[in-house]
Design a protein around this motif. Structure first.
Motif, mmCIF file in Angstrom:
data_model
loop_
_atom_site.group_PDB
_atom_site.id
_atom_site.type_symbol
_atom_site.label_atom_id
_atom_site.label_comp_id
_atom_site.label_asym_id
_atom_site.label_seq_id
_atom_site.Cartn_x
_atom_site.Cartn_y
_atom_site.Cartn_z
ATOM 1 N N VAL A 46 -1.060 -9.386 -0.044
ATOM 2 C CA VAL A 46 -0.298 -8.186 -0.386
ATOM 3 C C VAL A 46 0.886 -8.552 -1.287
ATOM 4 C CG1 VAL A 46 1.244 -6.436 0.602
ATOM 5 C CG2 VAL A 46 -0.995 -6.845 1.627
ATOM 6 N N ASP A 49 -0.330 -9.650 -4.766
ATOM 7 C CA ASP A 49 -0.771 -8.498 -5.544
ATOM 8 C C ASP A 49 0.426 -7.713 -6.076
ATOM 9 O OD1 ASP A 49 -2.756 -6.800 -6.672
ATOM 10 O OD2 ASP A 49 -2.553 -5.413 -4.991
ATOM 11 N N THR A 75 2.946 -1.007 -5.022
ATOM 12 C CA THR A 75 1.820 -1.876 -4.648
ATOM 13 C C THR A 75 2.034 -2.484 -3.271
ATOM 14 O OG1 THR A 75 1.404 -2.395 -6.967
ATOM 15 C CG2 THR A 75 0.468 -3.896 -5.334
ATOM 16 N N GLN A 79 -0.424 -1.552 -0.251
ATOM 17 C CA GLN A 79 -1.243 -2.638 0.308
ATOM 18 C C GLN A 79 -0.859 -2.939 1.762
ATOM 19 O OE1 GLN A 79 -3.885 -4.035 -0.742
ATOM 20 N NE2 GLN A 79 -3.889 -4.075 -2.957
ATOM 21 N N SER A 83 -4.012 -2.172 3.688
ATOM 22 C CA SER A 83 -4.737 -3.428 3.867
ATOM 23 C C SER A 83 -4.329 -4.209 5.109
ATOM 24 C CB SER A 83 -4.538 -4.326 2.643
ATOM 25 O OG SER A 83 -5.045 -3.725 1.493
ATOM 26 N N ASP A 133 -7.785 4.095 2.742
ATOM 27 C CA ASP A 133 -7.276 4.071 1.366
ATOM 28 C C ASP A 133 -6.884 5.469 0.899
ATOM 29 O OD1 ASP A 133 -7.805 1.364 1.327
ATOM 30 O OD2 ASP A 133 -9.380 1.462 -0.198
#
Length: 155
Positions: A46, A49, A75, A79, A83, A133
């Protein structure tokens, strides 16, 4: 993925194995340090990214501090939620409920119940990715993204 990226088998496998849901699915079978290690890998992904998106937003144009900060924050938050936090919690609860229910409704030996719980957890992962998501997109579009760019995404 909500960005429309096409999946190949290699992409899918790498996507799944770097995520902590796999660690959560194996929680009944492995030391808890393995599970926490999977969270460390997911958190490193994470962070990497987010930094990468910040570098891309910066490009060769110095003075784009706001654009870089928005890209990194958007981001990282997306994430972290999509995620790490939400999927980890979801698989943890699915596995905990499965182990509990198998203990109450079967006479299977504990190792069989644990392996069954792990199989249930792993088989759940592909079904939760897209709804999570999309939910995180909706959440950020309805909140954080309104603050910094009228709801536009920064993927």
């Amino acid at each position: 993925r909500s960005d429309g990226t096409k999946w190949s088998l290699v992409t899918l496998l790498s996507y799944i194995w770097r995520r902590q849901e796999v660690g959560e699915a194996f929680r009944a079978l492995v030391p808890v340090s393995f599970v926490w290690g999977s969270y460390a890998v997911a958190t490193a992904y994470v962070t990497t990214d987010a930094v990468d998106k910040g570098k891309k937003a910066h490009g060769d144009n110095p003075g784009k501090t706001t654009r870089v900060a928005v890209a990194v924050v958007d981001t990282f938050v997306w994430q972290a939620l999509a995620s790490v936090i939400i999927p980890g919690f979801t698989i943890n609860r699915v596995c905990a409920a499965s182990l509990y229910l198998l203990g109450r409704t079967t006479k299977w030996p504990l190792p069989v119940r644990k392996w069954t719980t792990t199989a249930i957890g792993l088989s759940t992962i592909p079904f939760i990715i897209t709804p999570i998501d999309r939910s995180v997109d909706f959440l950020l579009d309805s909140s954080l993204r309104k603050v910094y760019n009228d709801g536009k995404k920064h993927d």
